[in-house]
Design a protein around this motif. Structure first.
Motif: not given
Length: 331
Positions: A61-65, A80-81, A88-90
């Motif tokens: 999981a994304i924790v910061d952006v 997003i977070i 989203f990426i790759c």
């Protein structure tokens, strides 16, 4: 700064409290240092012109952006977070992550970012491991290379157009590097010289096709107009020259050299040439015709001169016998 703990206790039905006090100056300094470090890191992440997301490798999981990544993805930070990074990426299957599942190192690798609208954006991505709060995370940094990819496509399209133009021209054309080696050869040049393009590219064209005079004498490289144009950067046009085919036969050509300049330095030349056999034949035929006309003209002039001489003699005889001139002579 201190930390205070109070503990109640009862004696003879009366309540008392014991308080302990601990100096936490050093701890507060450490906490302030950590906060200041985090603030600096966040300031850097917000300022750099590179998209950055931080991923928890355990749940992916994304924790910061940072703001750049937020803008590229096209969604607000809060949406997003918490999302899975592969969303989203790759974009890969959940268990097919190049880093976590396949042990690949990702450094300046071309990948795809899918923004919130589903649009695919080419990116150049690097993945590093960072320790945050005593736990390892993945720091994924990336830049948008859409402009670069468009430029590459434009270059490819331009090269393809140039290749088609060269392939369609009836003139022989080849390029030479500063050492006189062929960098490209169009089909017409290869056909006229009896080689394939692959046999000529990378080879010295002077050695291959321009090494001797028509009489068989050696043609020094320093006297070769192609090599001279490389040396002095001056274009040249040669009306009649002999090039040698692969089978040893000669072909008469006219050719021109065009230097390629970069930063006031000649980095190569382009040579264009054409077979002048038909032109030479036409010139020879014209020359023969002119010679015939000259012979005819001389015969005609000579006969006319003799007729004038004969008329003058007749006029003279008539005058001697008392008669009048019969012919009027026009000079």
């Amino acid at each position: 700064p201190v930390e205070v703990n109070l503990s109640p206790f009862q004696v003879d039905k009366k309540w008392f409290a014991v308080g302990t006090v601990r100096d936490i100056t050093e701890r507060k300094k450490a906490e302030d240092a950590i906060k200041e470090s985090e603030r600096r890191v966040q300031t850097i992440l917000d300022a750099i012109n590179t998209g950055v997301v931080i991923v928890d490798p355990e749940n992916r999981a994304i924790v910061d952006v940072n703001p750049v990544a937020e803008k590229m993805i096209g969604l607000p930070r809060e949406k997003i977070i918490g999302q899975i990074c592969h969303q989203f990426i790759c974009p890969k299957a959940m268990n097919d992550c190049p880093v976590l599942d396949n042990d690949q190192e990702i450094e300046n690798s071309e990948r795809i970012l899918v923004n919130g609208a589903g649009k695919q954006i080419p990116i150049l991505k690097t993945v590093s491991q960072v320790n945050l709060g005593g736990k390892m995370h993945l720091l994924e940094s990336f830049i948008d290379i859409s402009g670069q990819k468009k430029a590459e496509e434009a270059i490819k399209e331009s090269e393809e157009r140039s290749r088609l133009i060269l392939a369609s021209m009836s003139e022989g054309i080849f390029g030479l590097d500063p050492d006189g080696r062929a960098t490209f050869v169009n089909p017409a040049a290869a056909a006229m010289l009896g080689y394939t393009a692959e046999e000529l590219v990378g080879q010295s064209m002077h050695v291959k096709v321009h090494h001797t005079y028509p009489n068989g004498a050696e043609f020094p490289r320093g006297e070769c107009p192609m090599y001279q144009s490389i040396q002095d950067g001056i274009p040249r046009t040669i009306d009649t020259e002999v090039l040698w085919r692969k089978d040893g036969t000669a072909v008469e050509v006219e050719y021109a050299t065009t230097p390629i300049q970069k930063d006031d330095e000649t980095v190569g030349i382009v040579v264009s040439f054409r077979d002048i056999a038909e032109r030479k034949q036409a010139e020879n035929e014209l020359k023969e015709r002119m010679e015939e006309l000259e012979r005819f003209s001389r015969l005609t002039i000579n006969r006319e001169g003799k007729m004038i001489q004969l008329k003058e003699e007749i006029n003279a005889l008539l005058e001697q016998t008392g008669g009048e001139k019969k012919y009027k002579i026009v000079e």
